[in-house]
Motif scaffolding. Structure first.
Motif, PDB file in Angstrom:
ATOM      1  N   GLU A 350       6.218   0.804  13.523  1.00  0.00           N
ATOM      2  CA  GLU A 350       5.817   0.607  12.126  1.00  0.00           C
ATOM      3  C   GLU A 350       4.291   0.574  12.020  1.00  0.00           C
ATOM      4  O   GLU A 350       3.609   0.013  12.877  1.00  0.00           O
ATOM      5  N   ILE A 351       3.760   1.173  10.962  1.00  0.00           N
ATOM      6  CA  ILE A 351       2.322   1.190  10.730  1.00  0.00           C
ATOM      7  C   ILE A 351       1.960   0.048   9.789  1.00  0.00           C
ATOM      8  O   ILE A 351       2.515  -0.079   8.694  1.00  0.00           O
ATOM      9  N   VAL A 352       1.032  -0.800  10.225  1.00  0.00           N
ATOM     10  CA  VAL A 352       0.585  -1.946   9.434  1.00  0.00           C
ATOM     11  C   VAL A 352      -0.881  -1.743   9.084  1.00  0.00           C
ATOM     12  O   VAL A 352      -1.692  -1.357   9.930  1.00  0.00           O
ATOM     13  N   THR A 353      -1.222  -1.980   7.820  1.00  0.00           N
ATOM     14  CA  THR A 353      -2.608  -1.818   7.379  1.00  0.00           C
ATOM     15  C   THR A 353      -3.337  -3.160   7.457  1.00  0.00           C
ATOM     16  O   THR A 353      -2.767  -4.208   7.171  1.00  0.00           O
ATOM     17  N   VAL A 354      -4.594  -3.103   7.836  1.00  0.00           N
ATOM     18  CA  VAL A 354      -5.449  -4.290   7.889  1.00  0.00           C
ATOM     19  C   VAL A 354      -6.670  -4.017   7.017  1.00  0.00           C
ATOM     20  O   VAL A 354      -7.420  -3.066   7.260  1.00  0.00           O
TER      21      VAL A 354
END
Length: 367
Positions: A350-354
């Protein structure tokens, strides 16, 4: 006690009454404008036309001014239409549109063909009905006017001092419709954190369409220190642009073919090499099958409109392979590189944005 605040119904009735009075005044103004056009006062005061005088002194735009002239010129041809306006069945906006149509078609005009439509439709819809009517009675004339509009087409590109591209131009109706049809689907809000204005979304869509959804075909020259983002490095040199930042250079190099050119101190070429970092071929197809669309959470820009992005940039040792690459649309690709956003890939893929780190000014030292 009686409520002093007027009811909605009372306000509605007053709105209709005032609008009707304004329509009557518009007709009176049109008659005066027609009479004024027959004088030479506008010429005496140094104006090219009576319309110019009215625009300047009556604070009107050209469309409204010429609409008044049209009503003055054709009022006698529209007795039933004028009576319908006085009865409140239609508004002055209908009358002005019908008058301009009468001017355009000349002797073929018959108010009986249009008045039922004016009673049925709003002024905006009625305008389009009049356009169809004009074509029906004078197709050749309508085609000549359309061709004249096409001949007025033009597009100007000027570069501002800060490097921004200034665009201005005019497209004929069909060309304009083609542009709108291409931009509208790409100008919708996409993904999380999309706080762009409508104008910004259209600007991004315009760039997407011009690039065809492919990585930018730009020639960028930058030092290795600039590509690595080292302090003291110069900006990158880009074709058709002012110097660009190191972060922009990194984004453009993220999905590109990089040429190595070594120069001597006298700027003579002493070595040329090429390193391929482009996400294409089998890798691009595999990314399209796996990701299907931009991997920014909530964004569904299709794979054909996306760039290949290295999670770990190749300049930092990241490899150009399926594990280290994802698809990002151009807006989100820019947000990662220039905007300071970070992407983290979890063990589940899963791609998580910061979000970018908020930086405050340095604390004030002792006095």
């Amino acid at each position: 006690m009686v409520d002093p605040t007027p009811s909605g119904e009372a306000i509605a009735r007053e709105l209709i009454r005032v609008r009707h009075a304004i329509d009557e005044l518009e007709v009176e103004f049109s008659r005066l404008a027609g009479d004024f056009d027959k004088t030479n006062w506008w010429d005496y005061e140094g104006f090219n036309t009576a319309a110019d005088w009215i625009r300047f002194n009556c604070h009107m735009n050209s469309h409204a001014a010429y609409g008044a002239f049209a009503v003055a010129a054709t009022e006698s041809e529209m007795p039933a239409t004028m009576n319908a306006m006085r009865a409140g069945e239609i508004g002055f906006a209908h009358v002005a549109t019908m008058a301009r149509t009468a001017v355009d078609v000349g002797g073929a005009f018959d108010e009986n063909d249009l008045l039922p439509l004016a009673r049925t439709y709003t002024p905006g819809k009625f305008f389009h009905k009049c356009v169809h009517y004009r074509h029906a009675v004078d197709a050749e004339g309508y085609n000549r006017d359309q061709e004249h509009l096409a001949e007025q087409r033009g597009l100007r590109l000027n570069t501002a001092r800060d490097g921004c591209l200034l665009i201005s131009g005019l497209l004929d109706p069909v060309g304009g419709a083609a542009v709108r049809a291409a931009l509208e689907p790409l100008a919708r809000p996409s993904g999380e954190h999309d706080d762009r204005t409508r104008e910004q979304r259209f600007a991004d869509a315009f760039v997407d369409v011009c690039s065809g959804g492919k990585p930018a075909s730009l020639q960028v020259t930058a030092s290795l220190e600039t590509l690595q983002g080292m302090g003291g490095a110069p900006a990158g040199e880009a074709e058709f642009s002012v110097p660009v930042s190191s972060r922009t250079v990194q984004r453009l190099a993220c999905d590109s073919t990089v040429a190595r050119v070594l120069l001597s101190e006298e700027s003579l070429v002493i070595d040329v090499g090429r390193s391929r970092r482009l996400v294409d071929g089998a890798l691009r197809k595999a990314l399209a099958v796996r990701d299907k669309h931009c991997q920014w959470p909530g964004c569904e820009r299709p794979a054909s409109w996306c760039d290949g992005h290295h999670l770990v940039h190749w300049i930092d040792g990241g490899e150009t392979n399926l594990e280290n690459c994802i698809l990002l649309c151009k807006r989100h690709h820019r947000m990662v590189h220039e905007g300071g956003w970070q992407l983290v890939k979890t063990e589940e893929g899963e791609i998580v944005t910061v979000a970018p780190t908020v930086r405050f000014g340095a604390a004030r030292g002792p006095d």
